[in-house]
Design a protein around this motif. Structure first.
Motif, mmCIF file in Angstrom:
data_model
loop_
_atom_site.group_PDB
_atom_site.id
_atom_site.type_symbol
_atom_site.label_atom_id
_atom_site.label_comp_id
_atom_site.label_asym_id
_atom_site.label_seq_id
_atom_site.Cartn_x
_atom_site.Cartn_y
_atom_site.Cartn_z
ATOM 1 N N ARG A 1 15.278 26.702 20.837
ATOM 2 C CA ARG A 1 14.870 27.137 19.494
ATOM 3 C C ARG A 1 16.033 27.043 18.526
ATOM 4 O O ARG A 1 15.907 26.489 17.428
ATOM 5 N N GLU A 2 17.172 27.588 18.947
ATOM 6 C CA GLU A 2 18.319 27.589 18.044
ATOM 7 C C GLU A 2 18.803 26.176 17.793
ATOM 8 O O GLU A 2 19.263 25.848 16.698
ATOM 9 N N GLY A 3 18.681 25.322 18.822
ATOM 10 C CA GLY A 3 19.033 23.925 18.627
ATOM 11 C C GLY A 3 18.194 23.282 17.531
ATOM 12 O O GLY A 3 18.716 22.570 16.663
ATOM 13 N N ALA A 4 16.905 23.557 17.575
ATOM 14 C CA ALA A 4 16.019 22.987 16.554
ATOM 15 C C ALA A 4 16.411 23.493 15.169
ATOM 16 O O ALA A 4 16.497 22.714 14.203
ATOM 17 N N TYR A 5 16.677 24.807 15.077
ATOM 18 C CA TYR A 5 17.084 25.357 13.774
ATOM 19 C C TYR A 5 18.399 24.729 13.328
ATOM 20 O O TYR A 5 18.578 24.400 12.153
ATOM 21 N N ALA A 6 19.315 24.543 14.288
ATOM 22 C CA ALA A 6 20.629 23.999 13.936
ATOM 23 C C ALA A 6 20.511 22.578 13.424
ATOM 24 O O ALA A 6 21.327 22.121 12.627
ATOM 25 N N LEU A 7 19.486 21.854 13.879
ATOM 26 C CA LEU A 7 19.278 20.498 13.380
ATOM 27 C C LEU A 7 18.540 20.493 12.054
ATOM 28 O O LEU A 7 18.179 19.438 11.549
ATOM 29 N N GLY A 8 18.274 21.681 11.526
ATOM 30 C CA GLY A 8 17.677 21.761 10.203
ATOM 31 C C GLY A 8 16.176 21.889 10.193
ATOM 32 O O GLY A 8 15.545 21.679 9.170
ATOM 33 N N ALA A 9 15.588 22.224 11.323
ATOM 34 C CA ALA A 9 14.137 22.351 11.362
ATOM 35 C C ALA A 9 13.696 23.592 10.608
ATOM 36 O O ALA A 9 14.407 24.598 10.572
ATOM 37 N N THR A 10 12.518 23.509 9.994
ATOM 38 C CA THR A 10 11.898 24.706 9.447
ATOM 39 C C THR A 10 11.283 25.465 10.618
ATOM 40 O O THR A 10 11.295 24.994 11.749
ATOM 41 N N ARG A 11 10.737 26.648 10.319
ATOM 42 C CA ARG A 11 10.147 27.419 11.410
ATOM 43 C C ARG A 11 8.986 26.644 12.048
ATOM 44 O O ARG A 11 8.854 26.580 13.254
ATOM 45 N N TRP A 12 8.161 26.041 11.205
ATOM 46 C CA TRP A 12 7.035 25.280 11.755
ATOM 47 C C TRP A 12 7.542 24.069 12.540
ATOM 48 O O TRP A 12 6.990 23.738 13.592
ATOM 49 N N GLY A 13 8.610 23.433 12.037
ATOM 50 C CA GLY A 13 9.174 22.308 12.765
ATOM 51 C C GLY A 13 9.644 22.736 14.145
ATOM 52 O O GLY A 13 9.425 22.038 15.137
ATOM 53 N N MET A 14 10.281 23.913 14.208
ATOM 54 C CA MET A 14 10.739 24.429 15.493
ATOM 55 C C MET A 14 9.542 24.692 16.412
ATOM 56 O O MET A 14 9.556 24.308 17.587
ATOM 57 N N ILE A 15 8.496 25.318 15.851
ATOM 58 C CA ILE A 15 7.320 25.619 16.678
ATOM 59 C C ILE A 15 6.701 24.337 17.202
ATOM 60 O O ILE A 15 6.357 24.216 18.381
ATOM 61 N N ARG A 16 6.602 23.324 16.309
ATOM 62 C CA ARG A 16 5.926 22.094 16.704
ATOM 63 C C ARG A 16 6.718 21.347 17.772
ATOM 64 O O ARG A 16 6.150 20.759 18.678
ATOM 65 N N ASP A 17 8.038 21.396 17.667
ATOM 66 C CA ASP A 17 8.838 20.575 18.570
ATOM 67 C C ASP A 17 9.379 21.326 19.778
ATOM 68 O O ASP A 17 9.826 20.699 20.724
ATOM 69 N N ILE B 1 -2.527 34.928 27.501
ATOM 70 C CA ILE B 1 -1.880 33.922 28.354
ATOM 71 C C ILE B 1 -0.951 33.038 27.524
ATOM 72 O O ILE B 1 0.198 32.772 27.892
ATOM 73 N N MET B 2 -1.445 32.589 26.355
ATOM 74 C CA MET B 2 -0.635 31.678 25.539
ATOM 75 C C MET B 2 0.594 32.380 24.974
ATOM 76 O O MET B 2 1.681 31.811 24.941
ATOM 77 N N ARG B 3 0.418 33.626 24.547
ATOM 78 C CA ARG B 3 1.554 34.326 23.964
ATOM 79 C C ARG B 3 2.687 34.480 24.970
ATOM 80 O O ARG B 3 3.852 34.288 24.664
ATOM 81 N N GLU B 4 2.258 34.818 26.203
ATOM 82 C CA GLU B 4 3.232 34.948 27.282
ATOM 83 C C GLU B 4 4.084 33.681 27.400
ATOM 84 O O GLU B 4 5.307 33.743 27.501
ATOM 85 N N ALA B 5 3.418 32.529 27.364
ATOM 86 C CA ALA B 5 4.153 31.265 27.535
ATOM 87 C C ALA B 5 4.994 30.957 26.302
ATOM 88 O O ALA B 5 6.149 30.539 26.410
ATOM 89 N N PHE B 6 4.424 31.166 25.110
ATOM 90 C CA PHE B 6 5.165 30.854 23.881
ATOM 91 C C PHE B 6 6.455 31.666 23.807
ATOM 92 O O PHE B 6 7.508 31.167 23.420
ATOM 93 N N SER B 7 6.350 32.963 24.178
ATOM 94 C CA SER B 7 7.522 33.813 24.009
ATOM 95 C C SER B 7 8.602 33.473 25.022
ATOM 96 O O SER B 7 9.728 33.936 24.899
ATOM 97 N N GLN B 8 8.258 32.652 26.036
ATOM 98 C CA GLN B 8 9.271 32.268 27.016
ATOM 99 C C GLN B 8 9.975 30.973 26.657
ATOM 100 O O GLN B 8 10.813 30.496 27.427
ATOM 101 N N ALA B 9 9.618 30.369 25.529
ATOM 102 C CA ALA B 9 10.290 29.138 25.132
ATOM 103 C C ALA B 9 11.784 29.428 25.000
ATOM 104 O O ALA B 9 12.172 30.416 24.374
ATOM 105 N N PRO B 10 12.632 28.595 25.602
ATOM 106 C CA PRO B 10 14.054 28.931 25.699
ATOM 107 C C PRO B 10 14.714 29.119 24.342
ATOM 108 O O PRO B 10 14.515 28.320 23.428
#
Lengths: 449, 351
Positions: free
Chosen positions: B233-249, B220-229
């Protein structure tokens, strides 16, 4: 590549005659290309320092754990050692990464390490559950009689070369078949009802079905026990067990089929209705075929759930040691019930048989699952290779037919003998054929009446 | 659409300009291909509605039929049924206080074990796993969710219980100062004490059930996680987030509803789990806060263990216990579906 700034015929700014006289090219210094080839960039996201940090902290953690366990504290036990090692490893890893990365990166690495290790532990443990049961079950499975005999003449002390679980296999298959015969038409029709006739009533049905999806299986058993055995007065039997399994599977299948049917694109249905098809024809020829693979998956996964349930069968079927083909009366065991009951007898052979029954069940579920993955797992409208080939062939046939029609139309228009109205009716005829979706090229119009 | 031959008004409508109409009924047919579509649709609608009603009746009356059978026991025990810690219907007092307590405790232990593993695995599959292996892992987890509970039960009884007594002992020695990890009547310094004190406990049952519900929660959780827009995600990376930062935010906030809902659905499964618990637990009808010590009971395992000898009032008492379990799981599941449906990721998540 450097570009010539001053081109002949295009005067640059400045006095034109002077520029034409002095044709000098001024290039910026940075445009000078270094003749040495640029070193290829490393695209891999794995760096040597990362690997070294991982390996180093793993080794360091092991050394620290050894020190703690043998020199410092009175700890013992393998699991304690693993826990202590893991904590040491994380600490050292954070320290090593922090030497050359920022705080954010350290958090990232630690989170990555934790996620990887938890996932690895879970996947390994889950794999091990299956492995363990299969390894212990193989002892019983290697004897052919395990699949050809039942336990009617086999006592608890007899070796594995006698007796088997054929009554469980037969029982499982009979019960699940009856359950499917009842549940699949009812469940799929209900799912169609939920998607095709939306409204307050459908919403009520959907809410109740969704709430019942997680119905504990023992409750389904009690339900059928109450209704079928206590109130209606029938004996405990394979049929009762099938009904209990059906009561458990029904909400699961309705829910899954409803989800699949809701994914069928509305434009397909609207196209069908716009062509004048009635509602049920649209469902029968457009909606259901489009969602076929998803529906099959829904049914098969519901079957896999039902086949492995013990408690509904436990309450409604009774336990017997001989093969019973009559679902209406007499005890009819299933494989999970057999595994549950056999292991209560504390004899090695019986426990081995219980594991054998569990392994057989596991194989059955695995087969169902693989079948579901093979035919299903595709979204609605996504075709299998065979369907793709068929669709391509149909499309090629259509193209050939259209080409033939166009050819015939051209010839008809150029034909001076035909009267205009004759021409029209001929054209209309070909269009009519096209609308009827005639298979095969419709060519060779005879032009001479 | 014109059905009667209109007078020729010009070349705009070619169909009306041609003098010989081959078959006037052909046009009619093309407009309404199925002449009986009205009747067929009515039948279709009636059949569909009927099947919906049938499913509603079957699934909606489950509680009713349990209640019908439970009436004699509930009348006999009265309100004491909820507060009594004993199970001796027919001869003595009986009530579900201890049984509900055991059920909830087994569910909680299972959830506590399952939460970190399922969240980490769901994150791993949706965020970290190499693209080529993703499908394999998804299939593996889905397959494990379909593994019959009796298989987990066999593994739990013959493997986990033998191995995990050491863990239980370790916890009772080092964490015994926490009341729930205490094992009464046992000297932690006695190396010769038998380890069977730790078997058949609520902790053991909860551990196996936890292993069992983890794949479902993960799915159930994987289904929801993989649907995160993807854009966020790319916005978070573009702001300089690490992978964990992207996951957390991005990923975790997006999947929060599914995390809570999936956990509650897992809890619902754990509360209703029958066979695994029945294989492991040794029945004790008292509220026992010491999770590591032998003994405990859950509603469904009580039913599985006692239905064989039950008749008359004791059978009715089992139905009453089943009714309590039914109401409890319905409440949990309903809460889960409300949480999931209100969340951003909930629309398409499957339970």
């Amino acid at each position: 590549m450097s570009v010539d700034v001053t081109r002949p015929g295009v005067p640059a700014q400045g006095p034109a005659p002077a520029a034409a006289a002095r044709r000098t090219t001024v290039r910026p210094a940075s445009a000078q290309v270094d003749p040495a080839p640029e070193p290829r960039r490393v695209l891999s996201s794995v760096r040597v320092s990362d690997v070294l940090a991982l390996v180093g902290s793993a080794l360091g953690g092991a050394a620290l754990t050894w020190t703690v366990f043998t020199q410092l504290a009175p700890f013992s036990g393998r699991l304690g050692a693993v826990v202590v090692w893991y904590v040491c490893f994380l600490g050292l890893y954070a320290l090593l990464v922090s030497f050359d990365e920022s705080g954010q990166a350290v958090k990232d690495r630690i989170a990555g390490a934790v996620v990887h290790s938890f996932a690895a532990v879970l996947l390994l443990v889950l794999g091990f559950v299956v492995f363990y049961v299969v390894v212990r079950g193989v002892k019983a499975l290697v004897h052919v009689n395990f699949f050809t005999q039942d336990l009617s003449v086999t006592g608890p002390l007899e070796p594995l070369t006698s007796g088997g679980v054929v009554h469980g296999i037969v029982g499982t298959l009979v019960e699940i078949s009856i359950a499917l015969v009842v549940v699949v038409p009812l469940g799929l029709t209900c799912a169609v009802f939920l998607t095709e006739f939306p409204g307050p009533y459908a919403r009520v049905v959907r809410t109740v079905v969704e709430a019942m999806t997680a119905l504990p299986s023992v409750i389904a058993g009690l339900f059928v026990f109450s209704l079928y055995v206590l109130i209606l007065g029938f004996p405990r039997s394979g049929l009762a067990a099938a009904l209990a399994l059906g009561a458990m599977m029904l909400p699961i299948i309705v829910r899954a089929a409803d989800v699949v049917l809701r994914l069928v694109p509305g434009s397909l249905k609207e196209a069908s209705l716009a062509l004048g098809a009635s509602r049920w024809r649209t469902v029968w020829t457009v909606t259901l075929p489009t969602a076929r693979s998803g529906l099959a998956t829904a049914v098969i996964l519901g079957t896999a759930r039902g086949i492995g349930e013990t408690s509904p069968v436990l309450l409604t079927a009774g336990f017997g040691a001989s093969t019973n083909l009559d679902p209406r009366e007499g005890p009819m065991v299933s494989l999970p019930l057999l595994a549950y009951e056999l292991r209560r007898i504390p004899e090695d052979a019986m426990i081995a048989r219980a594991f054998g029954a569990g392994t057989t069940l596991l194989l059955l579920v695995l087969v169902l699952f693989v079948v579901a993955r093979t035919i299903g797992g595709r979204g609605p409208g996504v075709l299998s290779p065979r369907q793709q080939r068929r669709a391509a062939k149909r499309s090629a046939d259509d193209a050939a037919r259209l080409a033939a029609i166009a050819h015939a139309r051209r010839r008809a228009e150029q034909d001076p003998i035909l009267q205009p109205w004759e021409r029209d009716s001929r054209l209309d005829l070909t269009e009519h054929d096209l609308a009827e979706h005639d298979d095969g090229p419709h060519g060779s119009d005879d032009n001479t009446p | 659409m014109t059905t009667s031959p209109a007078p020729p008004t010009g070349t705009a409508v070619p169909a009306t300009t041609r003098p010989p109409v081959p078959d006037p009924a052909a046009d009619e047919r093309r407009v309404r291909p199925a002449g009986t579509s009205g009747a067929a649709d009515r039948v279709f609608g009636a059949v569909a509605r009927l099947s919906g009603t049938a499913v509603l009746v079957i699934t909606g009356t489950v509680g009713l039929f349990l209640a019908v059978q439970a009436v004699p026991a509930l009348r006999e025990a009265g309100w004491g049924f909820v507060t009594t810690q004993a199970w001796d219907p027919g001869a003595g007092p009986f009530g579900i206080a201890a049984i509900l307590f055991g059920t909830v405790m087994i569910g909680l232990v299972a959830i506590v074990i399952a939460i970190p593993f399922s969240i980490a695995t769901a994150l791993y599959i949706s965020e970290y796993a190499p693209a080529g292996l993703k499908r394999t892992f998804i299939s593996l987890v889905d397959l494990m969710a379909a593994v019959p509970s009796v298989v987990y039960g066999l593994w739990g009884v013959y493997f986990l219980q033998e191995r995990a007594v050491g863990v239980a002992q370790w916890m009772s020695v080092y964490l015994g100062w926490i009341p729930i990890f205490e094992v009464p009547g046992r000297d932690p310094r006695d190396p010769l004490a038998s380890l069977t004190d730790f078997k058949s406990s609520i902790f053991m049952a909860g551990m196996v059930v936890g292993m069992m519900i983890t794949p479902i929660m993960t799915s159930i959780m994987r289904e929801a996680f993989s649907q995160a827009p993807q854009g966020e995600r790319e916005g978070a990376y573009a702001l300089g987030a690490t992978r964990w930062g992207m996951i957390r935010d991005v990923v975790l906030p997006f999947g929060r509803g599914a995390m809570i809902g999936g956990t509650m659905l897992g809890l619902g499964r754990a509360l209703g789990e029958t066979i695994t618990v029945a294989m492991i637990i040794s029945p004790v009808f008292q509220i026992q806060w010491t999770l590591l010590a032998k003994g405990g009971i859950s509603v469904s395992s009580l039913i599985a263990l006692q239905y064989g000898e039950a008749e008359g009032l004791s059978l009715s008492a089992l139905f009453a216990a089943g009714l309590a379990l039914f109401l409890m799981t319905m409440a949990v599941n309903f809460g889960a579906s409300v949480v999931v449906n209100r969340s951003r990721s909930g629309a398409a998540s499957e339970a």
